[in-house]
Design an enzyme around this catalytic site. Sequence first.
Site, short mmCIF file in Angstrom:
data_model
loop_
_atom_site.label_atom_id
_atom_site.label_comp_id
_atom_site.label_asym_id
_atom_site.label_seq_id
_atom_site.Cartn_x
_atom_site.Cartn_y
_atom_site.Cartn_z
CD GLU A 88 -2.80 -2.01 -13.42
OE1 GLU A 88 -1.92 -1.18 -13.25
OE2 GLU A 88 -2.66 -3.01 -14.13
CG ASP A 89 -5.05 2.16 -15.32
OD1 ASP A 89 -4.58 1.88 -14.21
OD2 ASP A 89 -4.39 2.21 -16.36
#
Length: 717
Positions: A88-89
Site C-alpha cells: 500500500e505504502d
Amino acid sequence: MDNHPTTFPPAEEDPAYLVFLDSLDYLPSDDVARIKAAYAYAAKAHAHQKRMSGEPYITHPLAVAGAIVEWQMDADAVCAALLHDVMEDAGACKHELAEKFGKPVAELVDGLSKLDKMEFASYQEAQAENFRKMLMAMARDLRVVLIKLADRHHNVQTMSAMRPDKRRRIAYETLEIYAPIALRLGLNKLYRELQDISFRLIYPHRAEVLAKALRAARGNRKELLTRILENIRGKLEHAGLRAEVFGREKSLYSIFRKMQEKRLSFSQVLDIYGFRVVVENVPTCYLALGALHALYKPVPGKFKDYVAIPKANGYQSLHTTLIGPYGTPVEVQIRTREMHNVAQEGVAAHWLYKDGNESSAELQIKTHKWLQSLLEMQTSDSAEFFENVKIDLFPDEVYVFTPKGKIMAMPRGATVVDFAYAVHTDVGNHCSSARINHELAPLRTELRNGDLVEIITAQNAQPNPVWLSYVKTGRARSKIRHHLRTMQNEESARLGERMLRQELLSLGVVPISIPAAAWDSLVKASGQKSLDEVYTDIGLGKRLPSVVARRLLAREDMAGDAGSNMTLAIHGTEGMAIQLAHCCQPIPGDPIIGSIKKGSGLVIHTHDCPVIRKSRSTDPQKWIDVEWEPEEGKLFDIRIRVEVKNTRGVLAQVAAAIAEAGSNIEHVAMDADPERLMTSLRFTIQVAHRTHLAAVMRGLRHIPEVARIHRERGGEA
C-alpha cells in the site's frame, strides 16, 4: 525462495527489535530467519517514511508483529504483519512478495491492503468496499483479521499527532466495526481496549472526568470489596473447592454506555461489584455456584448458563447476581481456566494454548461458520453488504430450539423470518407461518429465550417486501433483497420484451424479421451484457420502448415522433413489474393508461384519475395505451363510500349485501355527521372487474337505509 536479507541489515541496536527477536523463541530457527528477512525488507521499503509522530515508520509494522507474536501465531502471520503496509505504502507487488516469502504471506498481505487505486464516489463507499475486501480475505484466512485488529489497535494507540477530526473519525470506525469484530471473535481483552482508547479519542474530557471519579471511588470502596472477596474465598474453601477469585474491573466505556443507555448516575453503575471465580473443571463451576447461592441470596431471573449454551463467539461462564452486604448487588462469573483463556483471547486462544482443548476447537468451527455466512451475504452493493454485516456484529443473543432439539443463537429482536433464513435459504423463501411452542404464530413474531420454533412452508409462498421492515439479521435481509431483485428483474424483462414488441409492430416491423446483427449492436450500444438486461431496463422504465425501437431499426430521425398507436394488453397479475396505482385503484373494465416510471416499471392508472391529469399533458412520451386482458380468479382492491341513515344494525346489513355479491371486505371506517342523522361508511372491498363492482353496488342500493353510494378515486382517499 529468497529467505535471507541481502541489502538491508536489521537495526541490531534497536531495543524494540531485540525484544521482538527474543519473543520468537516458540518458533523453529528457519522460521526466525524468514521473519528477520521480512523485517529487513519492510525496513528498506519504509526507510524514507516517518509516522505523523516523527518516529520511523518501521516502528508500526514491528509493533503489529509484536502483538501477533504475543498470540504465538505462525511465521507466515508474523511475516505478513511486518509486511502489511509494503504494498500500500511502498509500492511492492504481490508477485515479488510471493517469490521472496511464499504465496501464503503474499495472500495475507494482499488481503490487508486497501483499495486505494480504485475510484470511489465517497469516503463511505471506499470504507464499505475496503471492509468488504477485508472480510472476504478474512473468510478465506482468519489470520487476516487478527493482523488487521492488531494494526488498528496500534494505530488508535498512537494517534495523538493526528488532526482531531481525523482522530475522531478513525475512533468512531473502530467503535462501530473493529471492536464488534473483536468481540464476535471472542477477543474480549482487545475488545475492551479498543473501546476504551476510542472513547478517550472521541470524548477526551468525559473520559478524564470518569477516570478521575473511578480512581476516587476505588479508594472508597476498597474495604467493602475486600470483605466480599474474603467471604467468597472463605465459602469456597469451606466447601472444599479450589478456586482463584479476583475482582473484575469495569472498563471506562462500559461505565459510560451503561450511564447513557440505562440513564444511571456514576455511583449507581459503580454500586455493582464484579467478581470472577476460576475453577478446575465444569462440575466444579456448578458446585461453586451452589456454594455462593448459600452465601448470598441470588437475584431471581439474573442467572445465565453460558456453559451449557455458549455464546456464538465461544464465550462460556456461569453468570449470577447476588445480594451482598448492605444490599449491594454482586455480579459473579464462574468459569474454568480453559473458558477463561477463550474468554480473554477468543480465536487467538487456538494459537496460544495448544493443548487440544475442546472450547478452542469448537470456537474455530463456529467462527468458520460465521465467516462462511458473510460470504453468502455478498451483494453487488458494498454499502448494503456493510449495513448487513454491521447488523450481525451487534448481537445481544436469544437461544431458541428447532423441533429436533438443536439450539440456535439469534440476535435479540429476531423474528420467525430470521429463524427461517438461519435454517436454510429455501426455508426462508417459502415460509408461510410458524408454530412457536406448538402454537400458530405470525411471521413477524419476535423470538424469546427457550422458544421451540417450527417453520411451516408452502410451495407458492415467496418473500414479501414488508419482511424487510421487521427482520433483524443481515443474512435474512440480504436473501430477501436478492430474491425481490431477481423476481423484479425477471418480470420486468418479460414486460420490457412485450413493450418493445408492441412498439416495433406499431412501426410496421415484425420483430422476427430484424437481423441478429441489429440486436447485437443494440446490446453493445446500450452498454449491457445481454438482450434480457435491455428488456429489464425497458420494463423498469429506465429506457423508453419508442427510443429503443428506433435505435434498433437505426431510424433515429423518427425518435421524436408520437408514441405507439397500438395498445399493450395487461392482466393486472404480472407481479412487481406492473403496479396498479393506489390513487385510483383500476380494475378490469375501467379505461386505463400506463405510465413508465423510472425504477418502478409500468404503473397503471384509470383514464380519469385526477392525480395524473397534469403529467399526462406535460410528458406524453412516458404514457402508453394499455387495456385489460381477461384473467380468471384475480381480485382487485377498490374503495367505495356508502352514505346510510343512522339506524341500528345498518352496518351488518351493508356487510351482508357485499358478501352476498361475492366480494371480500378488506377494511372499513365510519364517519358520523354532527347531527347523527347520517353515517358515512368507507369500505375497501375486493372485486374481479367493473361488472362485479356494479353488481355489488346494485345489491347495496336495494337496502332502504342506503341514501347514496359511490366509488372513491384519486385525492378523495
